[in-house]
Design a protein around this motif. Structure first.
Motif, PDB file in Angstrom:
ATOM      1  N   ARG A 285      28.913  17.924 -85.837  1.00  0.00           N
ATOM      2  CA  ARG A 285      28.211  18.013 -84.549  1.00  0.00           C
ATOM      3  C   ARG A 285      27.288  16.805 -84.364  1.00  0.00           C
ATOM      4  O   ARG A 285      27.301  16.142 -83.334  1.00  0.00           O
ATOM      5  CB  ARG A 285      27.407  19.319 -84.476  1.00  0.00           C
ATOM      6  CG  ARG A 285      26.832  19.561 -83.084  1.00  0.00           C
ATOM      7  CD  ARG A 285      26.563  21.029 -82.754  1.00  0.00           C
ATOM      8  NE  ARG A 285      26.459  21.906 -83.906  1.00  0.00           N
ATOM      9  CZ  ARG A 285      25.313  22.214 -84.534  1.00  0.00           C
ATOM     10  NH1 ARG A 285      24.177  21.675 -84.143  1.00  0.00           N
ATOM     11  NH2 ARG A 285      25.302  23.067 -85.537  1.00  0.00           N
ATOM     12  N   ALA A 286      26.534  16.495 -85.396  1.00  0.00           N
ATOM     13  CA  ALA A 286      25.593  15.372 -85.281  1.00  0.00           C
ATOM     14  C   ALA A 286      26.334  14.051 -85.065  1.00  0.00           C
ATOM     15  O   ALA A 286      25.924  13.214 -84.268  1.00  0.00           O
ATOM     16  CB  ALA A 286      24.736  15.289 -86.543  1.00  0.00           C
ATOM     17  N   ARG A 287      27.435  13.892 -85.778  1.00  0.00           N
ATOM     18  CA  ARG A 287      28.200  12.659 -85.601  1.00  0.00           C
ATOM     19  C   ARG A 287      28.768  12.561 -84.187  1.00  0.00           C
ATOM     20  O   ARG A 287      28.811  11.492 -83.596  1.00  0.00           O
ATOM     21  CB  ARG A 287      29.344  12.596 -86.620  1.00  0.00           C
ATOM     22  CG  ARG A 287      28.874  12.199 -88.009  1.00  0.00           C
ATOM     23  CD  ARG A 287      30.041  12.162 -88.972  1.00  0.00           C
ATOM     24  NE  ARG A 287      29.654  11.586 -90.255  1.00  0.00           N
ATOM     25  CZ  ARG A 287      30.448  11.512 -91.316  1.00  0.00           C
ATOM     26  NH1 ARG A 287      31.675  12.005 -91.254  1.00  0.00           N
ATOM     27  NH2 ARG A 287      30.036  10.965 -92.438  1.00  0.00           N
ATOM     28  N   GLY A 288      29.203  13.734 -83.688  1.00  0.00           N
ATOM     29  CA  GLY A 288      29.713  13.744 -82.310  1.00  0.00           C
ATOM     30  C   GLY A 288      28.637  13.303 -81.341  1.00  0.00           C
ATOM     31  O   GLY A 288      28.884  12.490 -80.437  1.00  0.00           O
ATOM     32  N   GLN A 289      27.429  13.818 -81.534  1.00  0.00           N
ATOM     33  CA  GLN A 289      26.329  13.458 -80.620  1.00  0.00           C
ATOM     34  C   GLN A 289      25.956  11.983 -80.742  1.00  0.00           C
ATOM     35  O   GLN A 289      25.662  11.319 -79.762  1.00  0.00           O
ATOM     36  CB  GLN A 289      25.104  14.321 -80.918  1.00  0.00           C
ATOM     37  CG  GLN A 289      25.242  15.737 -80.388  1.00  0.00           C
ATOM     38  CD  GLN A 289      24.222  16.695 -81.023  1.00  0.00           C
ATOM     39  OE1 GLN A 289      23.402  16.286 -81.835  1.00  0.00           O
ATOM     40  NE2 GLN A 289      24.303  17.967 -80.638  1.00  0.00           N
ATOM     41  N   ARG A 290      25.988  11.488 -81.977  1.00  0.00           N
ATOM     42  CA  ARG A 290      25.622  10.077 -82.182  1.00  0.00           C
ATOM     43  C   ARG A 290      26.752   9.114 -81.827  1.00  0.00           C
ATOM     44  O   ARG A 290      26.556   7.912 -81.736  1.00  0.00           O
ATOM     45  CB  ARG A 290      25.309   9.821 -83.654  1.00  0.00           C
ATOM     46  CG  ARG A 290      24.059  10.450 -84.169  1.00  0.00           C
ATOM     47  CD  ARG A 290      24.044  10.185 -85.651  1.00  0.00           C
ATOM     48  NE  ARG A 290      22.817  10.609 -86.275  1.00  0.00           N
ATOM     49  CZ  ARG A 290      22.547  10.389 -87.559  1.00  0.00           C
ATOM     50  NH1 ARG A 290      23.418   9.746 -88.308  1.00  0.00           N
ATOM     51  NH2 ARG A 290      21.424  10.795 -88.085  1.00  0.00           N
TER      52      ARG A 290
END
Ligand SMILES: Cc1cc2nc3c(=O)[nH]c(=O)nc-3n(C[C@H](O)[C@H](O)[C@H](O)COP(=O)(O)OP(=O)(O)OC[C@H]3O[C@@H](n4cnc5c(N)ncnc54)[C@H](O)[C@@H]3O)c2cc1C
Length: 753
Positions: A285-290
């Motif tokens: 999820r965090a990678r998707g957001q970043r």
């Protein structure tokens, strides 16, 4: 590499492993934990290595055992003790286990510790600085041994591990990553310069060590001209570490592989069931957001330095990139030799589907300035399936064999299958397709050219059994060719297929074939001209169920031997004798054997599973001839007496091959009863002597000819066929993408017109 937010996340895929103590009492315990780890979905199992520890199993032996008990999970020492493991031998062991386990080995290595114990076992005590240098040398040795594509003996190492001319290989099944267990700056510098991974243990780290270590590694990598993303960051973690901790370590410290310590099955279950999925979810999820991009396949600087000019490596589409092979890659040795040729391609694309073949052809069409090889099983003579500095599309993965209807004999075969595999797959159904005499030959090369095999006179050429073929054309279109769909293309694919596209699937009708006889005769062929004439007469007179070949070489003293191999398709001994005896009677028989066998047994017995080792360029000529006349016999005898050919082979065609009208397929010389092939060298004068034979021939079979060029085409196809082929080439491949196997130049002026 800092991401957009300034935090290191190298974008590597998340992986989870188990760190298992290699206790030897009970010896089954670490094995059970490893098998459990695989069942729980862990990506890797690792074992510490203390060869001086009497209560532990030897880690390398344990890894091998675990490899045999598991199917999927990766295997590594965590970390192996270099001072007690000789690097050249360790490299060979790692490559061997990698081959045996299907590419599952990683080499976690450490410079040593516990020096008293190491010394007690005969190891040499090293200072920290010496340890770095020793590990540096060892890495050179590992990679040098694995570099089987390099033919020179390995000279590597120096003060600690001098290797002075070792044989290289075997090439591992995949690129074995070298992970270093390291903490101190000099060792971290080595990680950055040379390793594929950094593998410390969290309990031994002080706060701030991870960012400091990453920084040192990244700096060293950059100074060495490497992409810091080449170095995977792994971490041994205590059981009980929370998911939040691990997420932080992944997103802030770039750790992508977490290896959980502890030998408690419940702990492993909990980690695999709760912690790992939670970490994966949050990190994704965090990678998707970043917008973190996975780095894809990062090649090390040594591999990058071996890239060949003129190839846009970055333009290889993702569908092909992960399986592509470049000169610096572990799998490259496969493409430095085919059966008869050497090679040094700049890029090998290995599609697994017809759609990926289309993608590969799109890459090829952007590289028209380079040679393009289509590689099925690497037995090409005319076809250059390998090249120097060009592209190769290896269709070996398209190798499925499917019996569609055992009653009618309809079968579907991929171009990457070998004929021995086809014979074996069809045998349980009582079916066979007459292909060639050698089981290792590929379907793709042979079924697009002709296919003169053990059952040729009874069942015709391989292409005569073709019902349809799926082809990816030069423009990327996947099309079908059969008697009813694109019949022109179907005509061309049966004899000149290599010029028209990449065949991705063949549908054949196979014949019902039972037990049959395989005979080997050795004749005294000292009267060579007379022998050839009598051979020709006997074969033409033989029942159609008899096909085969005879091979002649130089005289030994005054004597010349002829070795014949024949198939008689009958299971009745009297019938077999009746059909073969007239052939056995043509000359003094020095040795003979006749075995009742099956078609698949013949095809598999004539097959080597050893890696192909061809080097250089074969030099051969081919001719098709109606009758072995006295004049031909005399010319052939003179050629052999002059030692112009070391391998002179005459195969039977005729029979069912001649039943097919000449204009039915691009292969057009249907009247010939024999195919003649001579292998020699330029120095042996083969070309000059071959000219004395060609007036007796009516054409040639392009699969046995190594010469190329327009004049060869005139002999490969009857005139009207060549005219039609040129017109079809203009329609299907107007820009000449397929030009490395008897190029039919679409722009050539047709001399017949
Ligand atoms: C030991 C040996 C024994 C042989 N015995 C026989 C025999 O008994 N009878 C016989 O007829 N021939 C025989 N041959 C010749 C053989 O048929 C050809 O050399 C054939 O091209 C080899 O096919 P391959 O797929 O193994 O070769 P590769 O080297 O992989 O390919 C050779 C060429 O075929 C073309 N090609 C390969 N795959 C495809 C594809 N999918 N679509 C389109 N074109 C493709 C390409 O132009 C390529 O350059 C023999 C060759 C050898 C080396």
């Amino acid at each position: 590499m800092p991401d957009a937010g300034g935090m290191p996340d190298y974008g590597h895929p998340l992986r989870f492993g188990a760190f298992i103590t290699p206790v030897n009492s009970p010896a089954s315990q670490p094995v059970r934990l490893a098998v459990l780890s695989e069942q729980l979905g862990f990506d890797l199992v690792t074992f510490q290595d203390h060869p001086y520890q009497a209560s532990y199993l030897d880690t390398w032996t344990l890894l091998s055992w675990v490899g045999a008990q598991t199917e999927r999970v990766q295997l590594s020492g965590n970390v192996l003790n270099l001072p007690l493991r000789q690097p050249a031998v360790l490299a060979r062991a790692a490559a061997s286990l990698d081959l045996l386990s299907g590419g599952r080995v990683s080499l976690g290595i450490g410079a040593g510790g516990f020096w008293d114990a190491i010394e007690a076992m005969g190891g040499r005590r090293l200072t920290p600085a010496q340890s770095v240098d020793a590990l540096d040398e060892a890495i050179e040795v590992f990679r040098g041994i694995w570099d089987a594509a390099e033919r020179s003996p390995l000279r590597a190492g120096g003060e600690y591990y001098r290797v002075a001319g070792a044989k290289r290989g075997p090439a591992p099944a995949h690129e074995i990553p070298v992970w270093i267990g390291a903490y101190k700056p000099r060792m971290l510098d080595l990680v950055g310069r040379k390793a594929d991974g950094w593998l410390p243990s969290l309990p031994y780290l002080e706060p701030g060590d991870l960012p400091r270590g990453n920084h040192l590694i990244d700096q060293a990598a950059a100074t060495a001209g490497r992409d810091p993303r080449e170095v995977t960051r792994l971490l041994n973690i205590p059981a009980g570490q929370s998911a939040d901790d691990l997420v932080r370590l992944a997103l802030e410290d770039g750790i992508s592989t977490f290896i959980v310590m502890g030998d408690d099955p419940e702990g492993l279950r909990r980690f695999a069931g709760e912690v790992a999925p939670a970490v994966r979810e949050q990190v994704d999820r965090a990678r998707g957001q970043r917008g973190t991009q996975p780095p894809g396949r990062v090649r090390n600087s040594t591999a990058l330095a071996r890239r060949r000019p003129g190839i846009d490596y970055d333009a290889v589409p993702p569908s092909l990139a992960s399986r592509a092979v470049e000169p610096g890659d572990a799998g490259y040795a496969r493409y430095t030799s085919s059966y008869l040729r050497g090679g040094a391609p700049g890029l090998v694309l290995r599609p697994q589907t017809a759609a990926e073949v289309r993608d590969a052809l799109a890459v090829a069409s952007r590289h028209r300035h380079l040679p393009l090889g289509i590689f099925s099983a690497g037995h090409g003579l005319s076809g250059r399936s390998l090249n120097d500095g060009g592209l190769v599309i290896d269709v070996g993965a398209l190798n499925a064999i499917e019996v569609l209807d055992a009653h009618s004999g309809r079968v579907r075969v991929g171009p990457g299958a070998r004929w021995a595999d086809v014979a074996q797959a069809l045998a349980p159904h009582g079916l066979a397709i007459s292909s060639g005499d050698y089981g290792g030959v590929g379907v793709g090369g042979l079924a697009t050219a002709g296919g003169i095999g053990w059952l040729a006179r009874e069942h015709g050429l391989t292409i005569d059994h073709l019902l349809g073929v799926d082809v990816v054309l030069a423009d990327g279109t996947l099309t079908q060719a059969s008697a009813t769909q694109n019949p022109d293309l179907f005509w061309a694919m049966r004899g000149a297929g290599a010029n028209f596209g990449v065949a991705v699937g063949f549908e054949f009708w196979a014949a019902h074939v039972g037990r049959l006889a395989f005979a080997q005769f050795v004749f005294d062929a000292s009267d060579t001209a007379g022998f050839l004439r009598r051979w020709g007469t006997a074969i033409e007179a033989a029942d159609r169920s008899v096909s085969g070949e005879v091979i002649l070489g130089a005289r030994q003293g005054r004597q010349r031997y002829a070795q014949a191999m024949l198939v008689a398709d009958s299971s009745d001994p009297d019938t077999i004798v009746e059909r073969l005896q007239p052939i056995a009677d043509i000359a003094p028989l020095l040795d003979h054997s006749v075995a009742l066998t099956s078609y698949d047994q013949i095809m598999t017995s004539l097959l080597s599973e050893a890696p192909q080792q061809g080097q250089g360029e074969p030099h051969s000529h081919s001719g098709l001839i109606r009758h072995l006349t006295p004049a031909f016999g005399q010319a052939a005898a003179a050629l052999l007496d002059a030692r112009a050919s070391y391998f002179f082979q005459i195969r039977a065609v005729g029979g069912a091959v001649s039943d097919v009208p000449s204009d039915a397929t691009a292969y057009g010389w249907r009247d010939a009863n024999f195919s003649v092939a001579a292998f020699g060298t330029r120095a042996s004068g083969l070309d000059r002597w071959w000219e004395t034979l060609t007036p007796h021939m009516e054409g040639m079979y392009l699969s046995f000819e190594s010469a190329t060029g327009p004049e060869v085409l005139q002999r490969a196809f009857p005139r009207e066929h060549l005219t039609r082929l040129r017109a079809l080439k203009r329609a299907y491949d107007p820009t000449g993408l397929f030009r490395d196997n008897f190029f039919i130049d679409p722009a050539a002026v047709d001399s017949a017109a």
